[in-house]
Design a protein around this motif. Structure first.
Motif, short mmCIF file in Angstrom:
data_model
loop_
_atom_site.label_atom_id
_atom_site.label_comp_id
_atom_site.label_asym_id
_atom_site.label_seq_id
_atom_site.Cartn_x
_atom_site.Cartn_y
_atom_site.Cartn_z
N SER A 13 -28.09 15.17 -4.55
CA SER A 13 -28.68 14.44 -3.42
C SER A 13 -27.64 13.89 -2.46
O SER A 13 -28.00 13.37 -1.40
CB SER A 13 -29.53 13.28 -3.94
N GLN A 14 -26.35 13.98 -2.82
CA GLN A 14 -25.27 13.43 -2.01
C GLN A 14 -25.53 11.96 -1.70
O GLN A 14 -25.48 11.50 -0.54
CB GLN A 14 -25.08 14.24 -0.74
N ALA A 15 -25.79 11.21 -2.77
CA ALA A 15 -26.06 9.77 -2.68
C ALA A 15 -25.59 9.15 -3.98
O ALA A 15 -25.27 9.85 -4.94
CB ALA A 15 -27.55 9.53 -2.47
N ASP A 54 -26.06 15.92 -15.62
CA ASP A 54 -25.25 17.03 -15.12
C ASP A 54 -24.97 16.91 -13.62
O ASP A 54 -24.01 17.53 -13.13
CB ASP A 54 -25.94 18.37 -15.40
N SER A 55 -25.77 16.14 -12.91
CA SER A 55 -25.55 16.02 -11.46
C SER A 55 -24.64 14.84 -11.12
O SER A 55 -24.32 14.63 -9.95
CB SER A 55 -26.88 15.88 -10.72
#
Length: 620
Positions: free
Chosen positions: A318-320, A410-411
């Protein structure tokens, strides 16, 4: 290039040489939990295979007792056309020695040095068929012809000379020449011994001794802010024979529980319901109480949000800022009933539609900051130094680990990670940074399993590595948090004693004696199967006896609600060593678990409190 048999950290012993019975080259590797594996070197694609049976298991589990050392001896004379090489193995936490039986294809125990804990390291097979090894008591020799173990005087003399040559340094290994046999046929060889911290330990930490012998309570800061509960707990500590207290000065949400003076802390931190440190310290010191400040490190909602998430663990998807979640099934809201009337002549009202089942993401209320960030390190060292300057004796870092929960682990990514660093090196680097800047005892809290097994899997908590930089390690050996059959062999009521006695020794050995092992002791009930049957006042007494009968260097009782009715009165020798209370006797008959007779479970036990323990994680 061979890879590992198990894709996790923690190989302990390696062996290389001819595979017994074949002459083919092979390599052995022992994993601290999964046991021994062997790989033939006849082809690059030959897989790792489980090693021979016969080695000890941890009672109540399928986990192998850790193999300390593997060694292949010289070729035996008169073995026939097929060469025979004796293969030896030993254990790290129990004093046992094994020899591989080629005919039966399994290991056989050839010596046991007592029923308690012990270590057999650095196996050195000798030309005469004996094997030399290192224990805490010194260098010993096993004679297979008699089954006897005796001191190895020649090696002991070399060890003594080497240790005396540099008394201020820790001797780790030694190589020395020796002859085997007599007369012109005597053979010369170069002998090697390692793990010499076992018999010759040198304490090189100037702040460690001050942290020994501390038995106390953990208390949330709120219990110490106001005079009335403060007096209650100080009186309780005196009545129970306790001499230390651990309180939060940075809590699980990241709030500072004191009013900071350091400009860095004022800028980055947030204070809430602060403790008057100076007044509290003066009162506690007048009562002879040792003060430990618990500082939660990498779980921190305040720093997570600081600077727009600059220091947060990052979600690459999510790039957050990353937050763990689990997926759960819930009922969707039922649609409203129809508002139209039924047709003329129809009196029955149709049943309302049933709600649908939906799968939704349920966030985990934890907020993690990047353990690789040196700015995060500096912030926590500034907290520690201000706390020490204002009168606390010791700083205790909790949540000194990586996040472990969430289906989206994992993210999670770490933007401050430098190439080549892993979880273990991140935590070690932080503690090395802290050790260089904090001139007082440092303690850390770890999972109980990470003190039992040489593995920092998922968390980065590698005791052998972290012990270099801290004075105290506080494992959470809560019996409720282990698998419920773990060490539950008969008599099952002894399980709390076993977990604390053996676990304390294991952490100390993994840490190479460099640390005070001061466990957190479970003083709370949880609704797990073992506690439902066995939790009572004797449960806590057994835990205390386990710590006492092991290293006896201290403990901290934990009850998140501040309810310490289950803590026994501690008894001490004139020298200040913990001597009691005595370990309870066995339960009497099947009625004990039903609340009848001596050793019975109380008729009413407290309701379980979930999430008990610093940095707790329920394993079962």
């Amino acid at each position: 290039s061979l890879g590992q048999p198990i894709p996790t950290t923690g190989l302990k012993a390696l062996g290389f040489g001819p595979l017994p019975g074949t002459g083919e080259a092979a390599v052995w590797a022992s994993h601290p939990i999964k046991g021994l594996y062997v790989r033939r070197l006849s082809g690059l694609k030959t897989p790792w295979a489980p090693g021979p049976a016969g080695l000890a298991l941890v009672p109540g589990t399928t986990h192998s007792e850790e193999i300390a050392s593997l060694a292949l001896g010289p070729q035996e004379a008169g073995a026939g056309p097929s060469p025979r090489y004796p293969l030896w193995a030993s254990n790290t936490f129990i004093p046992r020695l094994y020899r591989y039986d080629q005919a039966a294809s399994l290991f056989r125990q050839v010596w046991q040095g007592g029923d308690g804990e012990g270590t057999v390291e650095s196996l050195d097979p000798l030309p005469d068929g004996a094997v030399r090894f290192v224990t805490e008591a010194g260098v010993r020799r096993f004679d297979p012809s008699t089954g006897a173990v005796s001191p190895d005087n020649y090696a002991q003399a070399g060890l003594k000379a080497a240790a005396e040559a540099q008394p201020g340094l820790q001797l780790l290994s030694l190589s020395f020449p020796e002859k085997s046999g007599k007369g012109p046929e005597a053979q010369k060889r170069q002998a090697s011994l390692s793990e010499l911290w076992l018999p010759v330990f040198v304490d090189r930490k100037p702040t460690r001794a001050a942290a020994e012998g501390k038995n106390g309570l953990y208390l949330a800061t709120g219990f110490m802010v106001r005079p009335e509960p403060r007096k209650k707990y100080f009186d309780l500590m005196k009545a129970k024979g306790l001499n230390s207290v651990v309180i939060d000065l940075k809590d699980d949400t990241g709030r500072l529980r004191f009013q900071p003076r350091d400009p860095l802390l004022q800028r980055m931190g947030r204070s809430s319901s602060p403790l008057d440190i100076e007044a509290f310290v003066a009162e506690a010191k007048a009562k002879g109480i040792y003060l430990v400040a618990r500082v939660v490190v990498f779980k921190d909602q305040v720093i997570y949000a600081y600077g727009g998430g600059k220091y947060a663990v990052w979600d690459r998807a999510s790039q957050a800022p990353w937050q763990g979640y689990n997926t759960v099934k819930v009922k969707a809201p039922a649609p409203p009933p129809p508002t139209t009337l039924p047709p003329p002549g129809v009196s029955a009202v149709p049943p309302p539609p049933q709600p649908e089942i939906q799968t939704v993401r349920q966030p985990i209320e934890e907020y993690w900051v990047d353990p690789y960030s040196e700015d995060v390190w500096a912030y926590h060292v500034a907290i520690a130094n201000e706390i020490i300057l204002r009168g606390f004796d010791e700083v205790q870092f909790d949540y000194i680990r990586f996040p472990t929960d969430g289906e989206n682990l994992d993210s999670a990514s770490f933007r401050w990670r430098e190439p080549g660093m892993d979880k273990e090196s991140a935590l070690a680097s932080f503690l090395r940074y802290a050790r260089e800047r904090i001139k007082a005892p440092i303690s850390i809290d770890i999972y109980g399993a990470n003190g039992w097994f040489r593995s920092g899997v998922r968390t980065g908590q590698d005791v052998e590595l972290l012990a270099k930089y801290v004075d105290v390690i506080c494992p959470m050996y809560y019996p409720s948090h282990f698998e419920q059959g773990f060490l539950a062999q008969a008599p099952a009521e002894e399980r709390p004693y076993r977990i604390y006695k053996v676990g304390t020794f294991r952490t100390w050995v993994i840490g190479r004696k460099r640390i005070v092992v001061r466990p957190y002791v479970q003083a709370f009930y949880m609704g797990v199967s073992y506690d439902k049957v066995y939790y009572d006042l004797d449960y806590v007494k057994r835990e205390v006896a386990g710590v006492r009968d092991s290293l006896n260097l201290g403990m901290t009782f934990w009850n998140n609600a501040g309810r310490y009715d289950d803590v026994p009165v501690l008894e001490y020798s004139p020298e200040g060593r913990l001597t009691g209370p005595a370990k309870p006797g066995p339960r009497l008959g099947p009625g004990a678990a039903a609340g009848k007779g001596p050793g019975a479970v109380p008729a009413k036990v407290p309701e379980p409190i979930q999430g008990q323990g610093p940095s707790s994680g329920i394993l079962d």
